[in-house]
Design a protein around this motif. Structure first.
Motif, short mmCIF file in Angstrom:
data_model
loop_
_atom_site.label_atom_id
_atom_site.label_comp_id
_atom_site.label_asym_id
_atom_site.label_seq_id
_atom_site.Cartn_x
_atom_site.Cartn_y
_atom_site.Cartn_z
N MET A 1 0.82 -1.18 0.00
CA MET A 1 -0.09 -0.07 -0.12
C MET A 1 1.03 1.11 -0.08
O MET A 1 1.96 1.16 0.55
CB MET A 1 -0.89 0.07 1.25
CG MET A 1 -2.05 -1.15 1.32
SD MET A 1 -3.08 -0.90 -0.27
CE MET A 1 -3.96 0.63 0.53
N THR A 2 0.37 2.39 -0.41
CA THR A 2 1.22 3.59 -0.52
C THR A 2 0.03 4.79 -0.23
O THR A 2 -1.21 4.66 -0.69
CB THR A 2 1.78 3.74 -1.96
OG1 THR A 2 2.35 5.18 -2.00
CG2 THR A 2 0.66 3.65 -2.95
N ASP A 3 0.55 5.90 0.33
CA ASP A 3 -0.34 6.91 0.54
C ASP A 3 -0.24 8.12 -0.75
O ASP A 3 -0.81 8.99 -0.55
CB ASP A 3 0.23 7.62 1.82
CG ASP A 3 -0.12 6.74 2.90
OD1 ASP A 3 -1.17 6.08 3.08
OD2 ASP A 3 0.82 6.58 3.95
N THR A 22 -3.21 1.70 -11.35
CA THR A 22 -2.79 0.24 -11.59
C THR A 22 -1.56 0.07 -10.69
O THR A 22 -1.42 -0.96 -10.02
CB THR A 22 -2.74 -0.09 -12.88
OG1 THR A 22 -3.73 0.27 -13.84
CG2 THR A 22 -2.03 -1.55 -13.10
N ALA A 23 -0.89 1.17 -10.57
CA ALA A 23 0.40 0.78 -9.89
C ALA A 23 0.19 0.93 -8.24
O ALA A 23 0.87 0.78 -7.49
CB ALA A 23 1.53 1.86 -10.01
N GLY A 24 -1.03 1.50 -7.77
CA GLY A 24 -1.32 1.66 -6.55
C GLY A 24 -1.46 3.14 -6.15
O GLY A 24 -1.75 3.24 -4.68
N ILE A 25 -1.34 4.01 -6.89
CA ILE A 25 -1.68 5.53 -6.53
C ILE A 25 -2.90 5.87 -6.90
O ILE A 25 -3.51 5.57 -7.43
CB ILE A 25 -0.47 6.31 -7.49
CG1 ILE A 25 0.94 5.75 -6.94
CG2 ILE A 25 -0.64 7.88 -7.35
CD1 ILE A 25 2.07 6.41 -8.14
N LYS A 26 -3.43 6.66 -5.84
CA LYS A 26 -4.94 7.24 -5.53
C LYS A 26 -4.69 8.39 -6.61
O LYS A 26 -3.88 9.39 -6.46
CB LYS A 26 -5.29 7.43 -4.35
CG LYS A 26 -6.66 8.16 -4.27
CD LYS A 26 -7.13 8.34 -2.84
CE LYS A 26 -8.51 9.18 -2.85
NZ LYS A 26 -9.39 8.21 -3.63
N GLY A 341 4.47 5.02 -12.17
CA GLY A 341 3.83 4.89 -10.78
C GLY A 341 4.72 3.89 -9.73
O GLY A 341 5.11 4.45 -8.74
N ALA A 342 5.03 2.73 -10.37
CA ALA A 342 5.66 1.64 -9.52
C ALA A 342 7.03 2.15 -9.21
O ALA A 342 7.64 1.99 -8.02
CB ALA A 342 5.98 0.48 -10.18
N HIS A 343 7.85 2.97 -10.04
CA HIS A 343 9.18 3.63 -9.92
C HIS A 343 8.98 4.70 -8.75
O HIS A 343 9.85 4.60 -7.89
CB HIS A 343 9.74 4.07 -11.21
CG HIS A 343 11.21 4.20 -11.04
ND1 HIS A 343 12.15 3.50 -10.67
CD2 HIS A 343 11.91 5.43 -11.10
CE1 HIS A 343 13.23 3.97 -10.51
NE2 HIS A 343 13.19 5.30 -11.02
#
Length: 351
Positions: A1-3, A22-26, A341-343
């Motif tokens: 998870m990330t903020d 998709t990378a997990g960023i809102k 995003g993942a980076h």
């Protein structure tokens, strides 16, 4: 998870937003002055607002009120993928696109006001190569004065999970760490057309002019009588207009005696090679190497989206095929955005 959370400036149909998501960023919001992208964006980007506004008129305080975002938020990403026709090598009327050439200056206003943890810029390579008029040096100087470290360069989508030869300028900046870099390129021999379109990948054979009224949008443009003859005479998988250049009824006047220029125009894609750059006119046989490798038609709307790495369940909404093709061709390929995003998540976690 990330903020981490992001605001996507010049979002269009949402390629950058979808990839970051998709990378997990809102994704908080996408901003664009093209209202025709609104329904597509909102159908695919979870809980994000589509702000239909011209950035030159949008005020920083207005954005703050709309999204409840704060200054100096280390978890905030501002992404800016401004319209790039002015810097493109494609021959267009530059007077119409002149205004878009300097949208980066307006993006600066929001960076200076909010001072986000991260900044992302994606654009055409001309932003770098057009030395005489490029505002990029001033933009980079601005970032440095604001305390941002950055890495930038021209990348090719084929090295970032996209089955396309598509060169782009990419910049990632942060005020949180000096250890900033772009995602690493990688070679993948499987990024070729045959692994994305065709019967084996869920695309039934269709004729030119076919209309798919389902959400899949496997629709192909109508071909004129002459263009149908041209593509029928064009060899499969990579053929070009040289196959009918000696037919006076089919030869294009502008190319008589000039067979070595613009060789991709009226050509077919190769099955065993990456696609060419998917442009806003990719559904037109006469606008590039957009002929289907086997079938006598240009690639369909969904085939173009798939070669841009939009998933098949991505919903596109538009009033006509030209609108849909424009949304798709203008988009940042989602797979590039996912890797960005993942980076950024790794950078944020590791410092």
């Amino acid at each position: 998870m990330t903020d981490l959370k992001a605001v996507d400036f010049f979002c269009g149909a949402g390629g950058m937003s979808y990839g970051l998501q998709t990378a997990g960023i809102k994704i908080l919001a996408g901003i664009d002055n093209d209202r025709s992208c609104k329904e597509t964006y909102e159908r695919n980007i979870t809980d994000a607002k589509f702000i239909n506004s011209d950035i030159t008129e949008l005020k920083e305080d207005d954005l703050c009120s709309l999204l409840n975002i704060n200054k100096n938020d280390d978890n905030l990403i501002l992404a800016g993928c401004s319209p790039c026709q002015y810097w493109s090598k494609v021959r267009t009327d530059k007077t119409k696109s002149l205004k878009s050439a300097f949208l980066l200056k307006n993006f600066e206003r929001f960076i200076a006001h909010f001072r986000p943890g991260f900044v992302v810029v994606e654009n055409v390579p001309g932003l770098v190569t057009n030395k005489k008029q490029s505002i990029l040096p001033d933009f980079i100087e601005f970032l440095q004065q604001e305390g941002y470290a950055y890495d930038d360069g021209v990348i090719n989508a084929i090295e970032y999970g996209v089955p396309q030869n598509r060169k782009r300028y990419l910049l990632i900046a942060s005020r949180l760490t000096e250890n900033i870099s772009l995602p690493s390129p990688e070679h993948n021999p499987n990024l070729v057309v045959k692994n994305y379109i065709g019967i084996a990948n869920g695309f039934n054979k269709i004729l030119a002019g076919h209309r798919d009224d389902s959400g899949f949008l496997h629709s192909a443009a109508i071909l004129s009588k002459e263009n149908l003859k041209r593509i029928q005479l064009t060899p499969k998988s990579g053929g070009d207009r040289s196959s009918w250049k000696d037919d006076k009824s089919l030869q294009i006047p502008a190319y008589i005696g000039k067979d070595n220029i613009f060789r991709d125009v009226y050509g077919r894609m190769y099955w065993d090679r990456p696609a060419p750059t998917i442009t806003t006119r990719f559904n037109s046989f006469s606008n590039g190497r957009f002929g289907h490798p086997d079938e006598d038609r240009a690639i369909s709307i969904r085939e173009g989206a798939t070669l841009q790495t939009f998933p098949k369940h991505f919903v596109f909404k538009g009033s006509n095929m030209a609108s849909l093709a424009r949304q798709i061709g203008n988009a940042v390929p989602p797979e590039i955005a996912r890797r960005i995003g993942a980076h950024i998540i790794k950078i944020a976690q590791n410092g």
